[in-house]
Enzyme design. Structure first.
Site, short mmCIF file in Angstrom:
data_model
loop_
_atom_site.label_atom_id
_atom_site.label_comp_id
_atom_site.label_asym_id
_atom_site.label_seq_id
_atom_site.Cartn_x
_atom_site.Cartn_y
_atom_site.Cartn_z
N SER A 205 40.51 31.71 43.04
CA SER A 205 41.90 32.11 43.25
C SER A 205 42.59 32.55 41.97
CB SER A 205 42.70 30.96 43.88
OG SER A 205 42.26 30.71 45.18
N ASP B 228 46.21 32.18 51.23
CA ASP B 228 45.10 31.89 50.33
C ASP B 228 43.84 31.61 51.14
OD1 ASP B 228 43.35 30.62 48.34
OD2 ASP B 228 45.16 30.52 47.11
#
Length: 670
Positions: free
Chosen positions: A226, A177
């Site tokens: 995200s 991430d």
């Protein structure tokens, strides 16, 4: 009947104002007052199920004010393929009756001046939603919304080619991430020694045969988060910031937005394959939950956990029978109470569905491989790799997964969770294979906190996990059957620009002199992280630094950050670079007190670093690896994986769900 007015003049004023707005827009994917959702320029996998919504907007005030705020409730919509005869939506998709008309009101600020003045623009809406449809034939489709006496909004949709052959039995999708190429480069320098400019060892990522890059823009902004970036990777459809598995609409209910089928929903429906998710974040966080969640708001954590276990409940939708392996943090959504859906005990809810439940590493490693498994190991996010291995005193926090006021210390890392998930999924998937997503979440979370060493420690943990997973697949004799993809959902503007002499910096009394400790170009020197230090041994293996706290450390930073102090090097405690006063972020003088102040580049309300525009790398090995080279949109990662899994079918395939349930073959809908 609509009142007569000079529609052309009013329309021109309404649409011209939208083009001038940037920070705020009435509805990002809808520049006109007629909205087609999914909007123009969207792609679909053949047979992928989705919802359609039409909205007609009538602003009551502001620069777009139109028709006295009365929307056209008698709008119509058609669809045609490759220039053919337009047909009504209901006729084309064989929907027996038109859906009910929906009406609501929303408001928005046209720009920052309007927000400062607290003068919102109010919009009345008429809408219809057509649920759970699919397009089976490749080609170009034109959707036309007709409203307000001759006005039209058109959307062109593209259905990609068929791909019905399953080329990869298994897929493992590793997501770092927030991970960028610059971070990978820095992590390599930390953990791998060079001699005269030549690395003696390399990252596992460096051995991947194919490297590409994906563009991360969302559907209506060029900086993503995200949630919608994960949705793009899992569905092939871009969305809006905070949205998961849906195209955002303007309705008051964040759970009724038009949904799109995710890769694991399709994989289960078509092939009956096993699937799982592993994350070092709380498991309801955006990247893991986007595999199964459908909501405009990623913060609907409890609802999203229930969707993962039980499927979407408010509308007919694809069911996945729940994940076969589900590991991470986030006990707050499982302990009965305010954080869980309807206050239920979701440990018990999962157990009722046949799951083993593990609350620590010891229990996880002994869980049976033939049974579905839930593993929740702490509240919130898992502590990062550096705190688990280098500064274990930072684990002394009340984060026990039972809710007891004590620390969770028997914690698995990303490697232990991933390897256990592979064992379970391989066993349960059988000949139909599996899909696993494994996320190193705190690369991003620590970059937000400007805690670069902790971010890079988790990146090295990811690389170590990838290395161990490849060895595991070899032992199981399924490496050649498994497509492994490693990528990110977005990036941060991070890079290394030199080194810093921490001893010299600490000896300086004024802040400008402290900056002279930074060495650039020829003064950057060599990495000391790979040099042994007497009396220091972490026991963390060959793929991590030998010394996390050398005298000469990396001088690094990000392009977008709040005001903060900086002295480079590792901190014994996690960073908190700012403190809040009156809703604004100020330098936290207790963080890096021996450093110097660096002025921020963000709005004063921002307390952390933010995401950046950068393309992110895509590594691939295994079946279909050759398709991942080049530069492409983030949605193409989905299409490449989906085609390799043979998910693009020209009819409604439901055989897979029957295989997993023991019900035989489902009926196709041509």
């Amino acid at each position: 009947m609509l009142p007569r007015l000079d529609l052309a003049a009013v329309w021109l004023a309404a649409t011209a104002s939208v083009a001038s707005a940037q920070t705020y827009r009435r509805f990002g994917t809808c520049p006109s007052l007629g909205c087609v959702i999914p909007p123009d320029q969207q792609d679909f996998l053949p047979g992928q199920e989705f919802d359609i919504r039409f909205e007609v907007h009538a602003p009551k005030n502001g620069s777009e004010a139109f028709n006295n705020g009365v929307p056209d409730e008698k709008f119509t919509a058609t669809i045609s393929k490759d220039g053919g005869r337009p047909r009504s939506i209901a006729d084309f998709f064989k929907i027996r009756s038109e859906p009910s008309l929906e009406k609501w009101t929303f408001s928005w600020f046209e720009d920052l001046f309007a927000e400062d003045a607290k003068t919102p623009s109010v919009v009345n809406v008429a809408s219809k939603a057509y649920r759970r449809v699919a397009l089976y034939e490749p080609g170009t489709y034109t959707v036309t919304l007709n409203y307000f006496s001759g006005k039209k909004t058109t959307a062109e949709w593209t259905v990609r080619p068929l791909a019905t052959k399953k080329k990869a039995k298994n897929v493992i999708f590793f997501i770092g991430d927030g991970m960028t190429t610059n971070m990978i480069t820095a992590a390599r320098l930390l953990a791998h020694k060079t001699v005269n400019g030549k690395y003696q060892t390399l990252l596992s990522l460096d051995d991947f045969p194919v490297l590409g890059h994906q563009m991360t823009h969302s559907i209506d902004t060029f900086i993503t988060d995200s949630a919608n970036s994960a949705s793009a990777l899992y569905t092939g459809h871009k969305s809006t910031v905070n949205a998961l598995g849906v195209y955002a609409d303007t309705s008051p209910d964040p759970q009724d937005d038009p949904k799109v089928e995710t890769i694991v929903e399709m994989l289960f429906r078509i092939w009956g394959s096993a699937w799982g998710a592993v994350s070092t974040a709380f498991i309801a966080d955006a990247t893991p939950i986007a595999l199964s969640g459908h909501s405009r708001l990623r913060s609907q954590y409890g609802v999203l956990i229930d969707q993962t276990l039980n499927g979407v409940q408010n509308y007919s939708w694809t069911k996945t029978d729940g994940p076969d392996a589900y590991f991470g943090g986030g006990a707050d959504q499982f302990i009965a109470g305010p954080g869980s859906y309807q206050g239920k005990d979701y440990y018990a809810e999962f157990a009722k569905k046949g799951y083993s439940v593990s609350l620590n590493k010891t229990s996880l490693l002994s869980a049976p491989n033939d049974k579905k498994a839930l593993g929740i190991f702490c509240k919130n996010n898992l502590p990062v790799w550096i705190d688990r291995h280098i500064f274990p005193e930072n684990l002394e926090i009340n984060n026990d997964p039972t809710g007891a006021a004590k620390p969770a210390k028997d914690l698995p890392g990303l490697k232990e969770m991933t390897l256990k998930a592979v064992d379970i999924l391989h066993n349960r998937g059988g000949k139909e294979g599996f899909f696993l997503m494994s996320e190193a979440a705190s690369i991003d979370k620590q970059m937000h906190a400007l805690d670069y060493d902790r971010a890079l420690g988790d990146l090295l943990e990811l690389d170590d996990t990838i290395r161990a997973t490849i060895e595991k697949l070899k032992k199981l004799r399924i490496l050649d059957d498994t497509l492994i993809v490693v990528s990110a959902d977005h990036g941060h503007g991070f890079d290394v620009f030199g080194s810093s002499d921490t001893k010299y910096a600490e000896a300086q009394e004024d802040e400008r002199s402290k900056r002279n400790a930074i060495g650039v170009y020829q003064n950057s020197g060599l990495s000391q992280y790979t040099e042994p230090k007497p009396g220091v041994s972490y026991g963390t293996g060959a793929n991590f630094p030998m010394n996390w706290d050398p005298r000469y450390v990396l001088a690094a930073g990000v392009g977008a950050a709040p005001d903060r102090r900086e002295d480079f090097g590792i901190g014994a405690t996690p960073r908190a670079p700012t403190t809040s006063r009156g809703g604004e972020a100020y330098v936290n003088d207790k963080d890096r007190p021996n450093g110097f102040v660096v002025n921020g580049t963000l709005p004063t309300s921002e307390s952390q670093g933010v995401h950046s525009l950068t393309d992110v790398p895509v590594y691939a090995r295994g079946p279909c690896q050759e398709t991942f080279g080049g530069t492409y949109s983030n949605i193409d990662v989905f299409y490449k994986i989906a085609n390799c899994l043979g998910l693009a079918h020209g009819r409604n395939v439901t055989e897979g769900a029957g295989k997993r349930h023991g019900k035989g073959k489902g009926k196709g809908r041509d």
